[in-house]
Enzyme design. Sequence first.
Site, mmCIF file in Angstrom:
data_model
loop_
_atom_site.group_PDB
_atom_site.id
_atom_site.type_symbol
_atom_site.label_atom_id
_atom_site.label_comp_id
_atom_site.label_asym_id
_atom_site.label_seq_id
_atom_site.Cartn_x
_atom_site.Cartn_y
_atom_site.Cartn_z
ATOM 1 N N CYS A 148 0.836 -1.210 0.000
ATOM 2 C CA CYS A 148 0.000 0.000 0.000
ATOM 3 C C CYS A 148 0.871 1.260 0.000
ATOM 4 O O CYS A 148 0.534 2.265 -0.639
ATOM 5 C CB CYS A 148 -0.914 0.027 1.220
ATOM 6 S SG CYS A 148 -1.998 -1.406 1.337
HETATM 7 C C1 BEZ Z 1 0.575 -4.606 1.794
HETATM 8 O O1 BEZ Z 1 0.151 -3.498 1.533
HETATM 9 O O2 BEZ Z 1 1.752 -4.878 1.703
HETATM 10 C C2 BEZ Z 1 -0.334 -5.682 2.269
HETATM 11 C C3 BEZ Z 1 -1.508 -5.364 2.934
HETATM 12 C C4 BEZ Z 1 -2.313 -6.378 3.381
HETATM 13 C C5 BEZ Z 1 -1.981 -7.699 3.150
HETATM 14 C C6 BEZ Z 1 -0.830 -8.007 2.437
HETATM 15 C C7 BEZ Z 1 0.001 -6.996 1.990
#
Ligand code: BEZ
Length: 211
Positions: free
Chosen positions: A46
């Site tokens: 994210c």
């Molecule tokens: C991420 O943004 O890295 C992420 C968020 C939730 C689950 C897996 C990855």
Amino acid sequence: MAHLRLGDTAPDFTAETTEGKINFHEWLGDSWGVLFSHPADFTPVCTTELGTVARYRNEFDKRNVKTIALSVDPLDQHKEWVKDINEVNKTTVDYPIIADEDRKVSELYDMIHPNSDENATVRSVFIIGPDKKIKLTLTYPASTGRNFDEIIRVIDSLQLTANQSLATPANWKEGERVVISPSVSDEDAKERFPGYDTIKPYLRMTDAKKK
Ligand code: BEZ
């Protein structure tokens, strides 16, 4: 909430965001919009995604597109995390992030898929036209960061074809030849797209002109 489909009106809402309270339709005004959700603040994928959207500001502006992000995390957390996004991506997040703690917007847009995760939004994307209609929906899993070049490419296609009987072929990019819609007769095509090529009677290509 039933699934939102292409051509549906994007549901309106009022929400708390990092840029203050926003009424979605009012905020969109006459612009195109990209509403996208992410699973959680302070997560790696994210962080790269929200930074990429900030770094593409000129690309979105050129196309008259406003962007708005969403997760179910609270506002104070969004504000803290934005500092990290800016630092890591060497950018400034200058678009709102919705704090959808009560899940009102997530539910309106069906962004929580309980069989994937009951407590977090998946990576949804909605492209919304100036008529407030939904032009594209995408759903990505949490582990896959989205390709924002593809989002821009779709916006280019949508804007090119919005008022013309044109479509864009596989892997099309801005500047490449486009397809004349099957609904256009050869007679009309000669008038509207002089010099077009007929590869098959149903596959006619022409140069693209953005109107
Ligand atoms: C991420 O943004 O890295 C992420 C968020 C939730 C689950 C897996 C990855």
